[in-house]
Design a protein around this motif. Structure first.
Motif, PDB file in Angstrom:
ATOM      1  N   ASP A 168       0.820  -1.165  -0.067  1.00 19.99           N
ATOM      2  CA  ASP A 168       0.037  -0.040  -0.047  1.00 19.99           C
ATOM      3  C   ASP A 168       0.932   1.231   0.096  1.00 19.99           C
ATOM      4  O   ASP A 168       0.209   2.540   0.106  1.00 19.99           O
ATOM      5  N   ALA A 169       2.161   1.213  -0.220  1.00 15.59           N
ATOM      6  CA  ALA A 169       3.055   2.302  -0.286  1.00 15.59           C
ATOM      7  C   ALA A 169       2.735   2.879  -1.463  1.00 15.59           C
ATOM      8  O   ALA A 169       2.101   2.697  -2.589  1.00 15.59           O
ATOM      9  N   PRO A 170       3.040   4.503  -1.732  1.00 15.21           N
ATOM     10  CA  PRO A 170       2.976   5.159  -2.673  1.00 15.21           C
ATOM     11  C   PRO A 170       3.512   4.391  -3.803  1.00 15.21           C
ATOM     12  O   PRO A 170       4.626   3.710  -3.890  1.00 15.21           O
ATOM     13  N   LEU A 171       2.803   4.808  -5.158  1.00 15.74           N
ATOM     14  CA  LEU A 171       3.464   3.968  -6.494  1.00 15.74           C
ATOM     15  C   LEU A 171       4.906   4.405  -6.558  1.00 15.74           C
ATOM     16  O   LEU A 171       5.821   3.420  -6.949  1.00 15.74           O
ATOM     17  N   GLN A 172       5.490   5.847  -6.322  1.00 15.77           N
ATOM     18  CA  GLN A 172       6.944   6.030  -6.407  1.00 15.77           C
ATOM     19  C   GLN A 172       7.826   5.023  -5.397  1.00 15.77           C
ATOM     20  O   GLN A 172       8.720   4.607  -6.214  1.00 15.77           O
ATOM     21  N   ASP A 173       7.248   4.950  -4.266  1.00 18.20           N
ATOM     22  CA  ASP A 173       8.112   3.920  -3.564  1.00 18.20           C
ATOM     23  C   ASP A 173       8.426   2.564  -3.977  1.00 18.20           C
ATOM     24  O   ASP A 173       9.192   2.123  -4.011  1.00 18.20           O
ATOM     25  N   ARG A 174       6.955   2.119  -4.614  1.00 24.68           N
ATOM     26  CA  ARG A 174       6.958   0.709  -4.984  1.00 24.68           C
ATOM     27  C   ARG A 174       8.064   0.485  -6.301  1.00 24.68           C
ATOM     28  O   ARG A 174       8.576  -0.409  -6.395  1.00 24.68           O
ATOM     29  N   LEU A 175       7.966   1.654  -6.943  1.00 28.56           N
ATOM     30  CA  LEU A 175       8.797   1.691  -8.234  1.00 28.56           C
ATOM     31  C   LEU A 175      10.106   1.744  -7.805  1.00 28.56           C
ATOM     32  O   LEU A 175      10.760   0.640  -8.400  1.00 28.56           O
ATOM     33  N   LEU A 176      10.360   2.357  -6.967  1.00 26.91           N
ATOM     34  CA  LEU A 176      12.007   2.417  -6.403  1.00 26.91           C
ATOM     35  C   LEU A 176      12.265   1.013  -5.784  1.00 26.91           C
ATOM     36  O   LEU A 176      13.509   0.486  -6.314  1.00 26.91           O
TER      37      LEU A 176
END
Length: 188
Positions: A168-176
Motif C-alpha cells: 500500500d506504499a505510494p507508487l513512487q516507493d513501489r517503483l523505487l
C-alpha cells in the motif's frame, strides 16, 4: 514526443546537478558503488553510449552534463533520431533507445542524486506511472538478467535486487523498491 519527454527530464536532472553544493559531490548515493559525482558521471557516460562517442569532460559536472544534454537533444531533433541502432534489446531507432535508456535514467538517477544531496526526491507522477508500467512488464527471465551485474557487459547493472516495500506504499516507493532502491531508508 520523445524529444519533449527527454527535454523535460534533462531539465529536471540539470536543476538537481546545479543544486549540488561543492562539498556534496563525494556524498554516498543510494547506488552502493557511486557517490553523487559518480551518479552524474554515469549519466553523462550513458549519453555518450547513446551517441556512440564519449562526451568531452571538464572539471565541472554541470558543464559536462549540459554538453551531454545538448548533444543528445541535437540528435533527437535531427534525422539521426530515426536511424537504426544496435542495442542489447535488438535493433531500434536512436530516439527509442534514448527514450528507453538515458531518458529513463534521468528520472531514476535524478532520485539517486536528490537522495544523496538532500534535494526534493519527488518524481513526477507521469514518470512514475510510465516507469512502473515499463518495469513491471519486463518478463521475469529478462528482469533476472537486468538484476545480474555484468549481464550486459562489464560494470553494467540495470537494476539492483528488489527491495520489498509495503503493497500500500505510494507508487513512487513501489517503483523505487522494484528497481532496487530503498525508498524507506533515511536520506544519506
Amino acid at each position: 514526443m520523445i524529444a519533449e519527454r527527454y527535454r523535460a527530464r534533462a531539465e529536471a536532472f540539470e536543476a538537481k546537478v546545479a543544486n549540488v553544493r561543492s562539498d556534496q559531490w563525494g556524498d554516498q548515493s543510494p547506488c552502493a558503488q557511486w557517490t553523487a559525482l559518480e551518479v552524474v558521471d554515469h549519466v553523462i557516460d550513458m549519453h555518450g553510449v547513446m551517441l556512440g562517442h564519449q562526451i568531452p569532460r571538464t572539471e565541472d559536472p554541470l558543464t559536462d552534463f549540459r554538453e551531454a544534454r545538448r548533444q543528445v537533444q541535437e540528435a533527437l531533433e535531427s534525422d539521426r533520431a530515426r536511424s537504426e541502432v544496435s542495442t542489447p534489446a535488438g535493433q531500434m531507432t536512436l530516439e527509442d533507445h534514448v527514450d528507453q535508456v538515458v531518458s529513463d535514467d534521468l528520472v531514476l538517477h535524478g532520485w539517486d542524486l536528490a537522495r544523496a544531496t538532500g534535494q526534493d526526491e519527488t518524481i513526477p507522477a507521469t514518470d512514475v506511472e510510465r516507469l512502473w508500467a515499463t518495469a513491471t512488464a519486463v518478463p521475469a527471465d529478462l528482469m533476472e538478467r537486468f538484476r545480474t551485474p555484468g549481464a550486459f557487459g562489464p560494470g553494467i547493472e540495470v537494476y539492483g535486487a528488489e527491495v520489498k516495500v509495503p503493497q500500500d506504499a505510494p507508487l513512487q516507493d513501489r517503483l523505487l523498491g522494484y528497481v532496487g532502491r530503498d525508498p524507506m531508508s533515511k536520506s544519506l
